[in-house]
Motif scaffolding. Structure first.
Motif, short mmCIF file in Angstrom:
data_model
loop_
_atom_site.label_atom_id
_atom_site.label_comp_id
_atom_site.label_asym_id
_atom_site.label_seq_id
_atom_site.Cartn_x
_atom_site.Cartn_y
_atom_site.Cartn_z
N ARG A 1 0.83 -1.21 0.00
CA ARG A 1 0.00 0.00 0.00
C ARG A 1 0.87 1.25 0.00
O ARG A 1 0.57 2.23 -0.70
N GLN A 2 1.96 1.21 0.75
CA GLN A 2 2.88 2.35 0.79
C GLN A 2 3.49 2.60 -0.59
O GLN A 2 3.57 3.74 -1.05
N ILE A 3 3.89 1.54 -1.25
CA ILE A 3 4.48 1.68 -2.59
C ILE A 3 3.47 2.28 -3.55
O ILE A 3 3.80 3.21 -4.31
N PHE A 4 2.24 1.78 -3.54
CA PHE A 4 1.22 2.31 -4.44
C PHE A 4 0.87 3.76 -4.11
O PHE A 4 0.63 4.57 -5.01
N ASP A 5 0.87 4.11 -2.82
CA ASP A 5 0.62 5.51 -2.44
C ASP A 5 1.72 6.41 -3.01
O ASP A 5 1.45 7.49 -3.54
N GLU A 6 2.97 5.95 -2.90
CA GLU A 6 4.09 6.73 -3.42
C GLU A 6 4.03 6.83 -4.94
O GLU A 6 4.32 7.88 -5.52
N LEU A 7 3.67 5.73 -5.60
CA LEU A 7 3.53 5.76 -7.06
C LEU A 7 2.43 6.72 -7.48
O LEU A 7 2.59 7.48 -8.45
N HIS A 8 1.32 6.71 -6.75
CA HIS A 8 0.22 7.61 -7.07
C HIS A 8 0.66 9.06 -6.91
O HIS A 8 0.40 9.91 -7.78
N ASP A 9 1.34 9.38 -5.80
CA ASP A 9 1.83 10.74 -5.58
C ASP A 9 2.78 11.17 -6.69
O ASP A 9 2.70 12.30 -7.18
N LEU A 10 3.67 10.27 -7.09
CA LEU A 10 4.61 10.58 -8.17
C LEU A 10 3.87 10.81 -9.47
O LEU A 10 4.17 11.76 -10.21
N ALA A 11 2.88 9.97 -9.76
CA ALA A 11 2.11 10.12 -11.00
C ALA A 11 1.38 11.46 -11.03
O ALA A 11 1.33 12.11 -12.07
N VAL A 12 0.85 11.88 -9.89
CA VAL A 12 0.17 13.18 -9.82
C VAL A 12 1.17 14.30 -10.08
O VAL A 12 0.90 15.23 -10.85
N LYS A 13 2.34 14.21 -9.46
CA LYS A 13 3.37 15.24 -9.65
C LYS A 13 3.83 15.31 -11.11
O LYS A 13 4.19 16.37 -11.60
N LEU A 14 3.80 14.16 -11.78
CA LEU A 14 4.23 14.12 -13.18
C LEU A 14 3.08 14.40 -14.15
O LEU A 14 3.24 14.27 -15.35
N ALA A 15 1.93 14.77 -13.59
CA ALA A 15 0.73 15.07 -14.39
C ALA A 15 0.33 13.90 -15.27
O ALA A 15 0.07 14.04 -16.47
N ALA A 16 0.30 12.72 -14.67
CA ALA A 16 -0.09 11.52 -15.41
C ALA A 16 -1.53 11.64 -15.89
O ALA A 16 -2.35 12.34 -15.28
N HIS A 17 -1.83 10.95 -16.94
CA HIS A 17 -3.18 10.93 -17.51
C HIS A 17 -4.12 10.22 -16.54
O HIS A 17 -3.71 9.34 -15.78
N SER A 18 -5.37 10.58 -16.56
CA SER A 18 -6.35 10.00 -15.64
C SER A 18 -6.44 8.48 -15.77
O SER A 18 -6.66 7.77 -14.79
N GLU A 19 -6.24 7.96 -16.99
CA GLU A 19 -6.26 6.51 -17.18
C GLU A 19 -5.11 5.84 -16.42
O GLU A 19 -5.27 4.75 -15.89
N GLN A 20 -3.96 6.50 -16.38
CA GLN A 20 -2.82 5.95 -15.66
C GLN A 20 -3.08 5.97 -14.16
O GLN A 20 -2.75 5.02 -13.44
N LEU A 21 -3.68 7.05 -13.68
CA LEU A 21 -4.02 7.13 -12.25
C LEU A 21 -5.06 6.08 -11.89
O LEU A 21 -4.97 5.45 -10.83
N THR A 22 -6.01 5.87 -12.76
CA THR A 22 -7.04 4.85 -12.53
C THR A 22 -6.41 3.46 -12.46
O THR A 22 -6.77 2.65 -11.61
N ALA A 23 -5.48 3.20 -13.36
CA ALA A 23 -4.80 1.90 -13.37
C ALA A 23 -4.04 1.69 -12.06
O ALA A 23 -4.11 0.61 -11.46
N LEU A 24 -3.35 2.71 -11.59
CA LEU A 24 -2.64 2.61 -10.30
C LEU A 24 -3.62 2.34 -9.17
O LEU A 24 -3.37 1.50 -8.30
N ASP A 25 -4.74 3.04 -9.18
CA ASP A 25 -5.75 2.83 -8.14
C ASP A 25 -6.31 1.41 -8.19
O ASP A 25 -6.54 0.79 -7.16
#
Length: 120
Positions: free
Chosen positions: A36-60
């Motif tokens: 869960r910690q790894i995925f939280d960090e990946l999500h935060d990084l993706a947001v900082k990198l302005a990832a596409h919503s589909e990428q954020l959804t996949a991470l979630d």
């Protein structure tokens, strides 16, 4: 992993990997908190990198598997086990896939979002 050497870290990771691999597929993993910690960090990084919503959804979606082990492929396969084996399911599924592909124009399915151009 908090080892003083790379070798110690790799050995600890291998032990954890083996432990997780032997867990019941429908049970929560001993590595859930780490995952869960790894995925939280990946999500935060993706947001900082302005990832596409589909990428954020996949991470979630992948993150959700950490708290819902019944969503894993292994857990989904458990309902197909007969006499301790997936052989019957595998043979049936292979026959289904073969029937779907027999007579198809392409041997493999074409991915709709592939933007590849043929080589010249």
């Amino acid at each position: 992993m908090t080892g003083s050497t790379l070798e110690a870290d790799l050995q600890a990771a291998e032990r954890l990997n083996n432990q997780v691999a032997l867990e019941a597929p429908t049970s929560h993993t001993i590595a859930e908190q780490q995952g869960r910690q790894i995925f939280d960090e990946l999500h935060d990084l993706a947001v900082k990198l302005a990832a596409h919503s589909e990428q954020l959804t996949a991470l979630d979606d992948f993150s959700e598997v950490m708290t819902h082990p019944e969503l894993t492929p292994a857990a989904k396969l458990t309902k197909h086990i007969k006499n301790g084996s997936l052989m019957e399911y595998g043979v049936t599924r292979a026959a289904q896939l073969k029937a779907e592909r027999t007579g198809a124009a392409d041997l493999l399915p074409v991915f709709s979002r592939c933007r590849c151009e043929p080589r010249s």
